[in-house]
Design a protein around this motif. Structure first.
Motif, short mmCIF file in Angstrom:
data_model
loop_
_atom_site.label_atom_id
_atom_site.label_comp_id
_atom_site.label_asym_id
_atom_site.label_seq_id
_atom_site.Cartn_x
_atom_site.Cartn_y
_atom_site.Cartn_z
N TYR A 32 34.95 11.43 11.09
CA TYR A 32 33.64 11.66 11.68
C TYR A 32 33.04 13.02 11.31
N PHE A 33 33.77 13.82 10.54
CA PHE A 33 33.34 15.19 10.34
C PHE A 33 32.79 15.50 8.96
N GLU A 34 33.37 14.95 7.92
CA GLU A 34 32.96 15.30 6.56
C GLU A 34 33.45 14.22 5.61
N ASP A 35 32.65 13.91 4.59
CA ASP A 35 33.09 13.00 3.54
C ASP A 35 33.87 13.82 2.51
N ALA A 36 35.00 13.31 2.10
CA ALA A 36 35.81 14.03 1.12
C ALA A 36 36.46 13.02 0.17
#
Length: 186
Positions: A32-36
């Protein structure tokens, strides 16, 4: 949050391989925080290692190449905490469903109905997973994890309720646009 911070965040909860970091960032509690992507995770880990913020050890595997397991150092933990103390960027929200909703007047009503049903089903599945996690997994008992999950559950419940209450209005936009316009000669 940068991929660098995401890697440090995941490693602050325990050692992990690059693959495990990717999995946590796409399907796990960090999704839910960052696409990596792998293409961003491995260079970030290499930089973090060269800066002494993480260490890496190789663990042999039978019949496979050794796997690299990363651990956060005290310097890495300090760097991560410092990054969290900086003003955060705005939250981002991207939704393919909202693109469909935006163009409801150009789409057939049945497309809108299907999109609404699909979105509601997605939300219900996410709610199921979050609720299941909070009841079963040890990692979900972490106070910050629990609060974050409850926030996500509240947001999803609100979205689901909004779709239930206002979904017909979106379908009506498509229906009204599909009606032939009366001309002055009629």
């Amino acid at each position: 949050m940068s991929v660098r911070s995401l890697c440090l965040a995941i490693l602050s909860f325990g050692d992990a391989t690059g693959y495990e970091i990717r999995k946590e960032s796409t399907d796990g509690r960090f999704s839910y925080f960052e696409d990596a992507s792998f293409g961003s995770i491995y260079p970030a880990l290499a930089r973090l290692e060269s800066e002494g913020l993480v260490t890496v050890r190789e663990e042999p595997q039978a019949g496979k190449p050794a796997r690299k397991v990363y651990s956060i150092t005290e310097a890495g933990r300090s760097e991560f905490i410092s990054s969290l103390c900086e003003p955060q960027a705005k939250d981002t929200f991207k939704s393919p469903f909202l693109l469909i909703a935006l163009n409801a007047a150009q789409l057939p009503p049945d497309v809108i109905r299907r999109a609404l049903e699909r979105r509601k089903a997605q939300l219900q599945e996410e709610l199921r997973l979050l609720t299941e996690c909070s009841q079963q997994k040890e990692e979900c008992r972490h106070p910050g994890s629990s609060w974050t999950q409850n926030y996500g559950i509240a947001c999803m419940n609100f979205t689901l309720a909004y779709l239930e209450e206002h979904g017909e209005a979106l379908i009506k936009i498509a229906e009204d646009a599909a009606k032939p316009v009366a001309t002055a000669a009629e």
